[in-house]
Design an enzyme around this catalytic site. Structure first.
Site, mmCIF file in Angstrom:
data_model
loop_
_atom_site.group_PDB
_atom_site.id
_atom_site.type_symbol
_atom_site.label_atom_id
_atom_site.label_comp_id
_atom_site.label_asym_id
_atom_site.label_seq_id
_atom_site.Cartn_x
_atom_site.Cartn_y
_atom_site.Cartn_z
ATOM 1 N N SER A 1 -4.194 36.984 -18.029
ATOM 2 C CA SER A 1 -4.633 37.561 -19.314
ATOM 3 C C SER A 1 -6.154 37.645 -19.436
ATOM 4 O O SER A 1 -6.709 37.306 -20.483
ATOM 5 C CB SER A 1 -4.059 36.759 -20.489
ATOM 6 O OG SER A 1 -2.654 36.803 -20.494
ATOM 7 N N PRO A 2 -6.867 38.109 -18.397
ATOM 8 C CA PRO A 2 -8.328 38.182 -18.502
ATOM 9 C C PRO A 2 -8.802 39.177 -19.561
ATOM 10 O O PRO A 2 -9.940 39.077 -20.026
ATOM 11 C CB PRO A 2 -8.761 38.617 -17.098
ATOM 12 C CG PRO A 2 -7.576 39.330 -16.540
ATOM 13 C CD PRO A 2 -6.385 38.602 -17.092
ATOM 14 N N LEU A 3 -7.928 40.123 -19.942
ATOM 15 C CA LEU A 3 -8.298 41.088 -20.992
ATOM 16 C C LEU A 3 -7.555 40.800 -22.294
ATOM 17 O O LEU A 3 -7.547 41.624 -23.203
ATOM 18 C CB LEU A 3 -8.021 42.519 -20.523
ATOM 19 C CG LEU A 3 -8.768 42.956 -19.251
ATOM 20 C CD1 LEU A 3 -8.481 44.407 -18.931
ATOM 21 C CD2 LEU A 3 -10.273 42.721 -19.394
ATOM 22 N N HIS B 1 6.972 28.172 -13.933
ATOM 23 C CA HIS B 1 6.385 29.102 -14.903
ATOM 24 C C HIS B 1 5.914 28.344 -16.140
ATOM 25 O O HIS B 1 4.776 28.480 -16.579
ATOM 26 C CB HIS B 1 7.408 30.179 -15.279
ATOM 27 C CG HIS B 1 6.797 31.435 -15.799
ATOM 28 N ND1 HIS B 1 7.446 32.657 -15.759
ATOM 29 C CD2 HIS B 1 5.599 31.686 -16.372
ATOM 30 C CE1 HIS B 1 6.672 33.582 -16.283
ATOM 31 N NE2 HIS B 1 5.551 33.022 -16.666
ATOM 32 N N TYR C 1 10.020 38.421 -15.661
ATOM 33 C CA TYR C 1 9.371 39.694 -15.980
ATOM 34 C C TYR C 1 10.391 40.826 -15.923
ATOM 35 O O TYR C 1 10.906 41.170 -14.845
ATOM 36 C CB TYR C 1 8.225 39.984 -15.005
ATOM 37 C CG TYR C 1 7.059 39.014 -15.096
ATOM 38 C CD1 TYR C 1 6.934 38.128 -16.157
ATOM 39 C CD2 TYR C 1 6.082 38.989 -14.114
ATOM 40 C CE1 TYR C 1 5.863 37.252 -16.239
ATOM 41 C CE2 TYR C 1 5.008 38.114 -14.180
ATOM 42 C CZ TYR C 1 4.905 37.242 -15.248
ATOM 43 O OH TYR C 1 3.849 36.376 -15.318
ATOM 44 N N GLY D 1 -5.157 43.414 -23.918
ATOM 45 C CA GLY D 1 -5.771 44.648 -24.405
ATOM 46 C C GLY D 1 -6.835 44.438 -25.462
ATOM 47 O O GLY D 1 -7.604 45.362 -25.749
#
Length: 331
Positions: A195-197, A116, A58, A200
């Site tokens: 990544s629950p959303l 990862h 990251y 975006g």
């Protein structure tokens, strides 16, 4: 803030895990305001969030470095999870990568250290053995994995069962429901979902595929003609935005935002222990926390499942968001 104990561990964690991919600038998220990121993390701690997930990849280490500065002097107040780089999976590289992460994070141990992605060049069992050696040395308390399919789960479990499997999951990405989520439940492996959303899309930021920046349009939802896409599939943009439109209508009837409903849906799924959620401001963090305190009625969950089922069937059982066909990294 609701807390829970990860299966088979002594780790007590907050139900919301703060995802630290987007706290520093990179190609996916674009430019980030470091001061705002710091304020958001401080607000998370004040609200009882103590579980933070980062990775060496990251911001090429920048995320870990920022967290190291923030948590200096209060390391015992937080649960830190990080990940080894996918291109450094040989056993000696795993050890080196962990030690580099520890230096950036200004700590002498990680609560949870995870692979990862799998590597085509290194058998996963070899990489996993290195994690277990790190655990024996006291440099990590627990070993976990990210993005493991059924075969890989069995491979590492034969050496030592991972305490967690970190997986992509949201209303627009339900592939783990086919096999992986049931297998983790059966074997007592904790599930952390990221990544629950859906970058975006489920925060109602975009009304059409053309509005989505290239950095966020790499997933198999989008045409392979997008500049950063690599999946080699046609994509399913019309199906994706039809599902988003249907979700939006349900949210309107509930008088709740799409992000609110999408996060509540993920948090309420059986077998999900923690939702890894980023936040770009203290206000957004507050909204996320309020969501967890306001679960969905079962009838609403069933309606959301129904309006996203067609998209789920189109995307299929491959849980890899970015690689399709034979290139998929889940095994």
């Amino acid at each position: 803030m609701k807390t829970l104990q990860l299966p088979g561990t002594d780790l007590t964690v907050s139900q919301l895990c703060f995802g630290c991919w987007g706290i520093t600038s990179d190609f996916h998220w674009g430019e980030r305001d470091e001061n705002l990121a710091i304020a958001t993390i401080e607000a998370a701690i004040d609200a009882g969030v103590q579980f933070f997930d980062t990775a060496a990849a990251y911001g090429d280490g920048a995320s870990e470095t920022l967290l190291g500065k923030l948590f200096a002097g209060r390391r015992d107040k937080v649960v830190l999870a990080s990940k080894v780089r996918a291109d450094r999976m040989r056993p000696e590289q795993v050890i080196e990568n962990c030690e580099e992460s520890l230096r950036r994070l200004q700590t002498d141990y990680l609560d949870l250290y995870q692979t990862h992605w799998t590597s085509p060049d290194t058998p996963l069992e070899e990489s996993w053995g290195a994690l277990l050696r790190l655990q024996e040395q006291g440099k990590i308390r627990h070993a976990g994995c990210c993005n493991l399919g059924i075969h890989d789960i069995q491979s590492v479990a034969s050496i030592g069962k991972p305490v967690t499997n970190q997986l992509p999951y949201n209303l627009l990405w339900r592939a783990i429901e086919h096999e992986i989520l049931p297998a983790c439940r059966e074997q007592g492996i904790g599930v952390l979902v990221y990544s629950p959303l859906m970058h975006g899309l489920l925060a109602d930021k975009y009304r059409s595929a053309s509005e989505v920046p290239d950095g966020r349009a790499r997933s198999r939802h989008f045409t392979t003609q997008r500049p950063l896409a690599r999946h080699g599939e046609p994509g399913c943009e019309s199906e994706t935005f039809a599902a988003i439109d249907a979700i939006r209508e349900i949210c309107s009837q509930l008088h709740r935002t799409m992000a609110d409903v999408a996060l509540a849906w993920v948090a309420g799924q059986p077998g999900v222990d923690c939702a890894i959620v980023g936040a770009s401001s203290p206000e957004q963090l507050t909204q996320n926390l309020e969501t967890l305190a306001n679960p969905l009625e079962q009838e609403v969950v069933e309606r959301l499942n129904q309006v996203t089922q067609s998209l789920s069937e189109t995307l299929g059982a491959n849980p890899d968001m970015w690689d399709g066909g034979q290139k998929a990294r889940f095994r």
